[in-house]
Design a protein around this motif. Structure first.
Motif, PDB file in Angstrom:
ATOM      1  N   ASN A  41       0.810  -1.216   0.000  1.00  0.00           N
ATOM      2  CA  ASN A  41       0.000   0.000   0.000  1.00  0.00           C
ATOM      3  C   ASN A  41       0.846   1.270   0.000  1.00  0.00           C
ATOM      4  OD1 ASN A  41      -3.033  -0.830   0.380  1.00  0.00           O
ATOM      5  ND2 ASN A  41      -1.780  -2.282   1.519  1.00  0.00           N
ATOM      6  N   ASP A  42       2.085   1.168  -0.487  1.00  0.00           N
ATOM      7  CA  ASP A  42       2.962   2.319  -0.719  1.00  0.00           C
ATOM      8  C   ASP A  42       3.238   3.139   0.534  1.00  0.00           C
ATOM      9  OD1 ASP A  42       4.575   3.906  -2.353  1.00  0.00           O
ATOM     10  OD2 ASP A  42       2.944   5.313  -2.737  1.00  0.00           O
ATOM     11  N   ALA A  43       3.369   2.480   1.664  1.00  0.00           N
ATOM     12  CA  ALA A  43       3.698   3.193   2.901  1.00  0.00           C
ATOM     13  C   ALA A  43       5.200   3.409   2.997  1.00  0.00           C
ATOM     14  CB  ALA A  43       3.220   2.389   4.106  1.00  0.00           C
ATOM     15  N   HIS A  44       5.582   4.468   3.673  1.00  0.00           N
ATOM     16  CA  HIS A  44       6.964   4.685   4.060  1.00  0.00           C
ATOM     17  C   HIS A  44       7.015   4.492   5.565  1.00  0.00           C
ATOM     18  CE1 HIS A  44       8.557   7.103   0.383  1.00  0.00           C
ATOM     19  NE2 HIS A  44       7.785   6.099   0.027  1.00  0.00           N
ATOM     20  N   VAL A  45       8.023   3.777   6.035  1.00  0.00           N
ATOM     21  CA  VAL A  45       8.085   3.366   7.430  1.00  0.00           C
ATOM     22  C   VAL A  45       9.239   4.063   8.132  1.00  0.00           C
ATOM     23  CG1 VAL A  45       8.384   1.372   8.952  1.00  0.00           C
ATOM     24  CG2 VAL A  45       7.068   1.141   6.850  1.00  0.00           C
ATOM     25  N   ASN A  46       8.999   4.441   9.381  1.00  0.00           N
ATOM     26  CA  ASN A  46      10.049   5.047  10.183  1.00  0.00           C
ATOM     27  C   ASN A  46      11.190   4.054  10.329  1.00  0.00           C
ATOM     28  OD1 ASN A  46      11.647   6.019  12.392  1.00  0.00           O
ATOM     29  ND2 ASN A  46       9.941   7.345  12.944  1.00  0.00           N
TER      30      ASN A  46
END
Length: 115
Positions: free
Chosen positions: A105-110
């Motif tokens: 789902n095209d998330a960017h993660v810390n």
């Protein structure tokens, strides 16, 4: 035990869709969605890329699960700002599956989620 996960999205609708998927597929608690006024200005986040597709997770290149990307070519100039954050706690047993959901789902993660 649970691990904290922080993911950034382009819209609240994207984050809400992921919240529903996480609630249905993994053991997750304390799920919150919020807007951040400064976007990612003070955070180091990374997109997730597919691992090597192997069966061993001992080497990052052989991980069957998404891993944080590094190097050039993964960051796109025209992606738009990510001002919606989804924060939650995921059971350690389900952490990799949660990363797969975020990657899809095209998330960017810390980056701190991997320490």
């Amino acid at each position: 035990m649970f691990k904290k996960l922080e993911a950034y999205f382009k819209s609240e609708n994207d984050a809400e869709a992921v919240r529903a998927k996480l609630n249905n597929k993994v053991n997750v608690r304390n799920v919150m969605i919020d807007q951040v006024s400064d976007g990612l200005a003070n955070k180091f986040v990374v997109p997730l890329v597919a691992g090597g597709g192997g069966t061993s997770a001992t080497m990052p290149g052989n991980s069957p699960y998404p891993i944080p990307s590094s190097g050039e070519g993964f960051f796109k100039e025209d992606e738009g700002e990510r001002k919606t954050v989804l924060e939650c706690e995921v059971s350690e047993e389900d952490f990799n599956e949660a990363l797969v959901i975020l990657q899809e789902n095209d998330a960017h993660v810390n980056k701190n989620s991997f320490e």
